[in-house]
Write an enzyme that holds these catalytic residues in place. Structure first.
Site, PDB file in Angstrom:
ATOM      1  N   SER A 231       0.983  -1.278  -0.338  1.00  0.00           N
ATOM      2  CA  SER A 231       0.093  -0.032  -0.298  1.00  0.00           C
ATOM      3  C   SER A 231       0.853   1.090   0.079  1.00  0.00           C
ATOM      4  O   SER A 231       2.231   1.385   0.525  1.00  0.00           O
ATOM      5  CB  SER A 231      -0.457  -0.165   0.994  1.00  0.00           C
ATOM      6  OG  SER A 231      -1.118   0.942   0.822  1.00  0.00           O
TER       7      SER A 231
ATOM      8  N   TYR B  26      -1.750  -0.177  10.501  1.00  0.00           N
ATOM      9  CA  TYR B  26      -1.702  -0.572   9.031  1.00  0.00           C
ATOM     10  C   TYR B  26      -0.532  -0.033   8.548  1.00  0.00           C
ATOM     11  O   TYR B  26      -0.191  -1.110   7.763  1.00  0.00           O
ATOM     12  CB  TYR B  26      -3.567  -0.021   8.556  1.00  0.00           C
ATOM     13  CG  TYR B  26      -3.443  -0.537   7.117  1.00  0.00           C
ATOM     14  CD1 TYR B  26      -3.940  -1.611   6.719  1.00  0.00           C
ATOM     15  CD2 TYR B  26      -2.767   0.470   5.890  1.00  0.00           C
ATOM     16  CE1 TYR B  26      -4.191  -1.567   5.293  1.00  0.00           C
ATOM     17  CE2 TYR B  26      -2.820   0.368   4.789  1.00  0.00           C
ATOM     18  CZ  TYR B  26      -3.951  -1.120   4.068  1.00  0.00           C
ATOM     19  OH  TYR B  26      -3.870  -1.556   3.257  1.00  0.00           O
TER      20      TYR B  26
HETATM   21  N1  LIG Z   1      -8.990  -0.405  -0.777  1.00  0.00           N
HETATM   22  C1  LIG Z   1      -7.853  -0.116  -1.237  1.00  0.00           C
HETATM   23  O1  LIG Z   1      -7.706   1.115  -1.057  1.00  0.00           O
HETATM   24  C2  LIG Z   1      -6.183  -0.264  -0.766  1.00  0.00           C
HETATM   25  C3  LIG Z   1      -5.626   0.148  -0.335  1.00  0.00           C
HETATM   26  C4  LIG Z   1      -4.392   0.153  -0.612  1.00  0.00           C
HETATM   27  C5  LIG Z   1      -3.339  -1.486  -0.338  1.00  0.00           C
HETATM   28  N2  LIG Z   1      -5.281  -2.035  -0.092  1.00  0.00           N
HETATM   29  C6  LIG Z   1      -5.046  -4.049  -0.539  1.00  0.00           C
HETATM   30  O2  LIG Z   1      -5.554  -4.446  -0.949  1.00  0.00           O
HETATM   31  C7  LIG Z   1      -6.165  -5.825  -0.531  1.00  0.00           C
HETATM   32  C8  LIG Z   1      -7.103  -6.249  -0.504  1.00  0.00           C
HETATM   33  O3  LIG Z   1      -8.038  -4.996  -0.199  1.00  0.00           O
HETATM   34  P1  LIG Z   1      -9.457  -4.186  -0.412  1.00  0.00           P
HETATM   35  O4  LIG Z   1      -9.692  -3.359  -0.949  1.00  0.00           O
HETATM   36  O5  LIG Z   1     -10.088  -5.678  -1.775  1.00  0.00           O
HETATM   37  O6  LIG Z   1     -10.746  -4.868   0.632  1.00  0.00           O
HETATM   38  P2  LIG Z   1     -11.802  -6.383   0.942  1.00  0.00           P
HETATM   39  O7  LIG Z   1     -12.215  -5.790   1.974  1.00  0.00           O
HETATM   40  O8  LIG Z   1     -13.077  -5.683  -0.476  1.00  0.00           O
HETATM   41  O9  LIG Z   1     -11.083  -7.703  -0.074  1.00  0.00           O
HETATM   42  C9  LIG Z   1     -10.183  -8.263   1.307  1.00  0.00           C
HETATM   43  C10 LIG Z   1     -10.930  -9.762   1.139  1.00  0.00           C
HETATM   44  O10 LIG Z   1      -9.686 -10.245   2.032  1.00  0.00           O
HETATM   45  C11 LIG Z   1     -10.096 -11.535   2.883  1.00  0.00           C
HETATM   46  N3  LIG Z   1      -9.786 -11.102   4.045  1.00  0.00           N
HETATM   47  C12 LIG Z   1      -9.491 -10.326   5.186  1.00  0.00           C
HETATM   48  N4  LIG Z   1      -9.374 -11.259   6.073  1.00  0.00           N
HETATM   49  C13 LIG Z   1      -8.755 -12.520   6.372  1.00  0.00           C
HETATM   50  C14 LIG Z   1      -8.186 -13.600   6.318  1.00  0.00           C
HETATM   51  N5  LIG Z   1      -7.036 -13.470   7.450  1.00  0.00           N
HETATM   52  N6  LIG Z   1      -7.784 -14.430   5.371  1.00  0.00           N
HETATM   53  C15 LIG Z   1      -7.697 -14.751   4.395  1.00  0.00           C
HETATM   54  N7  LIG Z   1      -9.190 -13.009   3.907  1.00  0.00           N
HETATM   55  C16 LIG Z   1      -9.070 -12.193   4.383  1.00  0.00           C
HETATM   56  C17 LIG Z   1     -11.399 -10.620   3.140  1.00  0.00           C
HETATM   57  O11 LIG Z   1     -12.931 -11.548   3.398  1.00  0.00           O
HETATM   58  C18 LIG Z   1     -11.441  -9.541   1.314  1.00  0.00           C
HETATM   59  O12 LIG Z   1     -12.741 -10.824   0.537  1.00  0.00           O
HETATM   60  C19 LIG Z   1      -5.505  -5.347   1.372  1.00  0.00           C
HETATM   61  O13 LIG Z   1      -4.351  -5.938   1.415  1.00  0.00           O
HETATM   62  C20 LIG Z   1      -5.467  -4.241   1.581  1.00  0.00           C
HETATM   63  O14 LIG Z   1      -4.537  -3.566   2.559  1.00  0.00           O
HETATM   64  C21 LIG Z   1      -6.153  -1.642  -0.418  1.00  0.00           C
END
Ligand SMILES: NC(=O)c1ccc[n+]([C@@H]2O[C@H](COP(=O)([O-])OP(=O)(O)OC[C@H]3O[C@@H](n4cnc5c(N)ncnc54)[C@H](O)[C@@H]3O)[C@@H](O)[C@H]2O)c1
Length: 285
Positions: free
Chosen positions: A142, A155
């Site tokens: 991130s 985070y």
């Molecule tokens: N959305 C953003 O703006 C953003 C920005 C930077 C990084 N990220 C990273 O991208 C990745 C995905 O995030 P997203 O925005 O798609 O979120 P999201 O909540 O839509 O998807 C995350 C998924 O991870 C699953 N999850 C959570 N804990 C878990 C565990 N212990 N074991 C297995 N699965 C688990 C959830 O059930 C969910 O399906 C994450 O690592 C997040 O930190 C997201």
């Protein structure tokens, strides 16, 4: 683009948001995919009724070693091998003032975000080595890893751990031809990002992003699909920002202080205190 021998990937957090975008993109590219997720409801919605033979959903908590090992085993049992591990699962995790943070919440956050990536790397590497080497790992970092002003403390610190683990394992595993890279999204409007937010937050996020279109899961999946494949053979240890230019703009101080080069009506050469006269051209003359 489909291949004669299908490539096989495991994607954690594959039932929602960015992970689901990655699963769909890899399948469209001809990969076979095992999607692991802790959420049985969204996992079932995404893959339960599917008669799709190229993707299988697996219940998996990435912070539990036996679950991650099972995810990799499923890829091998169902599709014969593993070519790429995408360590994507995540939560926003602990929040609040640092002096009020609960230790258990801090540890839980690191359990998912940092231990999860370690376990995915460990078990994918074991399989890659059993296959004779080669393979690709893509970690979800991130832009919050890169400064102190973007994400909650736990985070951001956990994502900084992911950034460094990407570097250290890229260096360590290169001798086995295993490439390790990362992707760093900015603001991607997913279920996680929207939790506790509304449209006004989306609008404000867009204002901070130099490229004004919303960053989507598909944009992130584009970068992951590139790094996952073996074609970028000499790219390892890198982290690709998919943030519409947020990290490029950094503090955006020039614009905030009214000195944005693109807004100036003059150009020239500022000689500072050198004693030589500066050059100033009024634009449009
Ligand atoms: N959305 C953003 O703006 C953003 C920005 C930077 C990084 N990220 C990273 O991208 C990745 C995905 O995030 P997203 O925005 O798609 O979120 P999201 O909540 O839509 O998807 C995350 C998924 O991870 C699953 N999850 C959570 N804990 C878990 C565990 N212990 N074991 C297995 N699965 C688990 C959830 O059930 C969910 O399906 C994450 O690592 C997040 O930190 C997201």
């Amino acid at each position: 683009m489909s291949q004669a021998t299908p490539r096989v990937a495991a994607v954690t957090g594959g039932a929602s948001g960015i992970g689901l975008g990655i699963v769909r993109r890899l399948v469209a590219d001809g990969w076979k995919v095992v999607a692991g997720d802790i959420n049985a409801v969204t996992l079932n919605e995404a893959f339960g009724d599917s008669d799709e033979e190229n993707v299988v959903g697996v219940s998996c908590d990435v912070s539990v070693e036996s679950h991650v090992a099972r995810l990799v085993e499923t890829a091998v049992e169902r599709f014969g091998r593993l070519d790429c591990m995408v360590n994507n699962a995540g939560i926003s995790g602990a929040f609040g003032p640092i002096h009020e943070l609960d230790v258990a919440h801090w540890d839980f956050t690191f359990g998912v975000l940092a231990r999860g990536v370690f376990l995915g790397t460990k078990h994918a590497t074991r399989q890659f080595l059993a296959q004779g080497g080669g393979g690709s790992i893509v970690n979800m970092c991130s832009i919050a890893a890169w400064d102190g002003g973007t994400g909650p403390q736990a985070y951001s610190a956990a994502k900084a751990a992911v950034q460094n683990l990407t570097w250290s394992t890229a260096a360590e595993l290169a001798e086995h031809r295993i490439r390790v890279n990362a992707v760093a999204p900015g603001s991607v409007i997913t279920p996680m990002w929207m939790k506790g937010r509304d449209q006004s937050d989306v609008d404000r996020a867009l204002q901070l992003q130099p490229l004004k279109e919303p960053t989507t899961s598909e944009h992130v999946a584009e970068a992951v699909a590139f790094l996952a494949a073996p074609e970028p053979a000499m790219i390892t240890g890198t982290c690709v920002a998919v943030d519409g230019g947020i990290s490029a703009a950094g503090t955006d101080l020039a614009r905030r202080l009214g000195n944005n080069p693109g807004d100036l009506k003059i150009s020239g050469l500022n000689m500072g205190t050198s004693g030589t006269k500066s050059v100033v051209n009024v634009l449009g003359d």
